[in-house]
Structures are given as structure tokens and as C-alpha cells.
Design a protein around this motif. Sequence first.
Motif, PDB file in Angstrom:
ATOM      1  N   GLN A   1       0.862  -1.183   0.000  1.00  0.00           N
ATOM      2  CA  GLN A   1       0.000   0.000   0.000  1.00  0.00           C
ATOM      3  C   GLN A   1       0.899   1.234   0.000  1.00  0.00           C
ATOM      4  OE1 GLN A   1      -1.853   1.317   3.741  1.00  0.00           O
ATOM      5  NE2 GLN A   1      -3.840   1.152   2.736  1.00  0.00           N
ATOM      6  N   GLN A   2       0.656   2.157  -0.923  1.00  0.00           N
ATOM      7  CA  GLN A   2       1.479   3.368  -0.997  1.00  0.00           C
ATOM      8  C   GLN A   2       0.610   4.601  -0.831  1.00  0.00           C
ATOM      9  OE1 GLN A   2       3.777   3.985  -4.635  1.00  0.00           O
ATOM     10  NE2 GLN A   2       5.314   5.185  -3.513  1.00  0.00           N
ATOM     11  N   ALA A   3       0.754   5.264   0.303  1.00  0.00           N
ATOM     12  CA  ALA A   3       0.051   6.529   0.531  1.00  0.00           C
ATOM     13  C   ALA A   3       0.799   7.644  -0.194  1.00  0.00           C
ATOM     14  CB  ALA A   3      -0.022   6.815   2.029  1.00  0.00           C
TER      15      ALA A   3
ATOM     16  N   PRO B   1       6.114   2.563  -0.453  1.00  0.00           N
ATOM     17  CA  PRO B   1       5.158   1.467  -0.287  1.00  0.00           C
ATOM     18  C   PRO B   1       5.338   0.751   1.055  1.00  0.00           C
ATOM     19  CG  PRO B   1       6.212   1.386  -2.457  1.00  0.00           C
ATOM     20  CD  PRO B   1       6.954   2.392  -1.647  1.00  0.00           C
ATOM     21  N   GLU B   2       4.225   0.247   1.599  1.00  0.00           N
ATOM     22  CA  GLU B   2       4.272  -0.530   2.841  1.00  0.00           C
ATOM     23  C   GLU B   2       3.693  -1.917   2.587  1.00  0.00           C
ATOM     24  OE1 GLU B   2       4.131   2.985   6.214  1.00  0.00           O
ATOM     25  OE2 GLU B   2       2.688   1.333   6.284  1.00  0.00           O
TER      26      GLU B   2
ATOM     27  N   SER C   1       0.898 -10.039   7.926  1.00  0.00           N
ATOM     28  CA  SER C   1       1.106  -9.174   9.083  1.00  0.00           C
ATOM     29  C   SER C   1       0.875  -7.694   8.780  1.00  0.00           C
ATOM     30  CB  SER C   1       2.519  -9.363   9.632  1.00  0.00           C
ATOM     31  OG  SER C   1       3.481  -9.018   8.646  1.00  0.00           O
ATOM     32  N   GLY C   2       0.937  -7.292   7.517  1.00  0.00           N
ATOM     33  CA  GLY C   2       0.775  -5.886   7.171  1.00  0.00           C
ATOM     34  C   GLY C   2      -0.646  -5.462   6.869  1.00  0.00           C
TER      35      GLY C   2
ATOM     36  N   VAL D   1      11.148  -3.528   2.914  1.00  0.00           N
ATOM     37  CA  VAL D   1      10.881  -2.368   3.746  1.00  0.00           C
ATOM     38  C   VAL D   1      11.437  -1.167   2.983  1.00  0.00           C
ATOM     39  CG1 VAL D   1      11.279  -1.211   5.941  1.00  0.00           C
ATOM     40  CG2 VAL D   1      11.028  -3.703   5.850  1.00  0.00           C
ATOM     41  N   PHE D   2      10.556  -0.238   2.621  1.00  0.00           N
ATOM     42  CA  PHE D   2      10.927   0.895   1.785  1.00  0.00           C
ATOM     43  C   PHE D   2      11.245   2.139   2.598  1.00  0.00           C
ATOM     44  CE2 PHE D   2      10.139  -0.118  -2.667  1.00  0.00           C
ATOM     45  CZ  PHE D   2       9.380  -1.273  -2.592  1.00  0.00           C
ATOM     46  N   GLY D   3      12.104   2.993   2.025  1.00  0.00           N
ATOM     47  CA  GLY D   3      12.250   4.357   2.506  1.00  0.00           C
ATOM     48  C   GLY D   3      11.135   5.216   1.905  1.00  0.00           C
TER      49      GLY D   3
END
Lengths: 116, 112
Positions: free
Chosen positions: A36-38, A43-44, A58-59, B101-103
Motif C-alpha cells: 500500500q502506498q500513501a 510502499p508498505e 502481518s501488514g 521495507v521501503f524508505g
Amino acid sequence: GAGVSQSPRYKVAKRGQDVALRCDPISGHVSLFWYQQALGQGPEFLTYFQNEAQLDKSGLPSDRFFAERPEGSVSTLKIQRTQQEDSAVYLCASSLGYGGGRDIQYFGAGTRLSVL
Amino acid sequence: EDKVVQSPLSLVVHEGDTVTLNCSYEVTNFRSLLWYKQEKKAPTFLFMLTSSGIEKKSGRLSSILDKKELSSILNITATQTGDSAIYLCAVVLGGAAQKLVFGQGTRLTINP
């Protein structure tokens, strides 16, 4: 296919509506990821599949989010009773998996979800 | 908590300049580090770096990882307007998922 394909590219939903986002990974890729990218953020991670098995969810931010990959290929991310905070770009990525250069994840163009 | 921090968040330069983008990380189980370029479409893969410290190069772009400093840099020489994009750094975590894990990304703007 040539690359990761996502549909729809844009989705506008009224608050409370259910939505389904589709991802078609690169043929032969074992691993599939949703992010998901706000706006203005990186991205997360949301969830990960190895073939048809969902090995990490888990996300996922709440139990309104559900993902599946029943035949180990196409995946669907479903969001029930959408809320305004769900507005974001949803990215799908796939990789060969199992280490080294096979870890490189290739991304689709994303689905931009706007909840009104 | 696993964390990746990029700097600067935004950079504006003139065509022909050289730029250096930074990425630092603090994670529990490091496997490798990836750089992506994101325009208005899918993030596209640039480089994969490991603890070996070997520099990667592709045309005007190069990148290296410093495992002591837990950081990586992406260099772009002789910048062109087509280099304008968001550059994302991501750490591949070890374990079953190999999730990224992104910046936050660095928004690079190249003015003619």
C-alpha cells in the motif's frame, strides 16, 4: 505475461462499498506481494503469497482487508466496507523467490483507490 | 522496528549535474538492498546490492552498499530530464517472506 498486470488502474468507491483489486503476476513467479502506498510515502508491505499459500499477512491493516491467490497465479485483494483512510495506491509485485537475484520484486503499475 | 531512511526527500538540479542519493537502514535481518525508479507507473528495478560491497553500474547510474555504515548511495552522472522521478530504496528482509521495507523515496527533478 511480459510484466505484472493490475486492474483496474483507477477505482473510485463510496465509503462503505466493497472493492476487489486484481493482480496478474509474471508467469512462473512463485512469490507475490501486495503493498500500500500513501501519497508522498514509500510502499508498505501488506501480505505475501508463496504459490497459493498466504505465508505472511502481518501488514494487513484490519480484518476488512482480505487477499487470496487460489491457484497460485492471479491474486485478488479485497477491501470490505471501505473507509477514507483506505485511499492509496495498491501495488502488486512478484518474484521468482528462493534467494539471490530471485528476490528481485517486479511491480505492476498499481491501482489508485479513492474512497469518497 | 525495521526502518529505512532516504535523504534528501527532494532534490532539484540542472541537466548535466551529478547527484548522490542516500539510503540508510536499521533492520533486524538484512538480506539485500534494492533501488527502484518510480515515475507515474510501476516502480522499475535498478540495482540489487548485497553485503559483498560490490559496486553496481548501469550507464550513468551506479550504486554501492557500505555494510559497516548500514547505508547505500545511488549516483547519477550527467543527469537528463528523463531522470526526473522518485527513487526508492528498499531492504529485503530475511526469513520466509523476503518482504521489502521501503524508505520514503527521494523526488528528483532535473531542470533543462
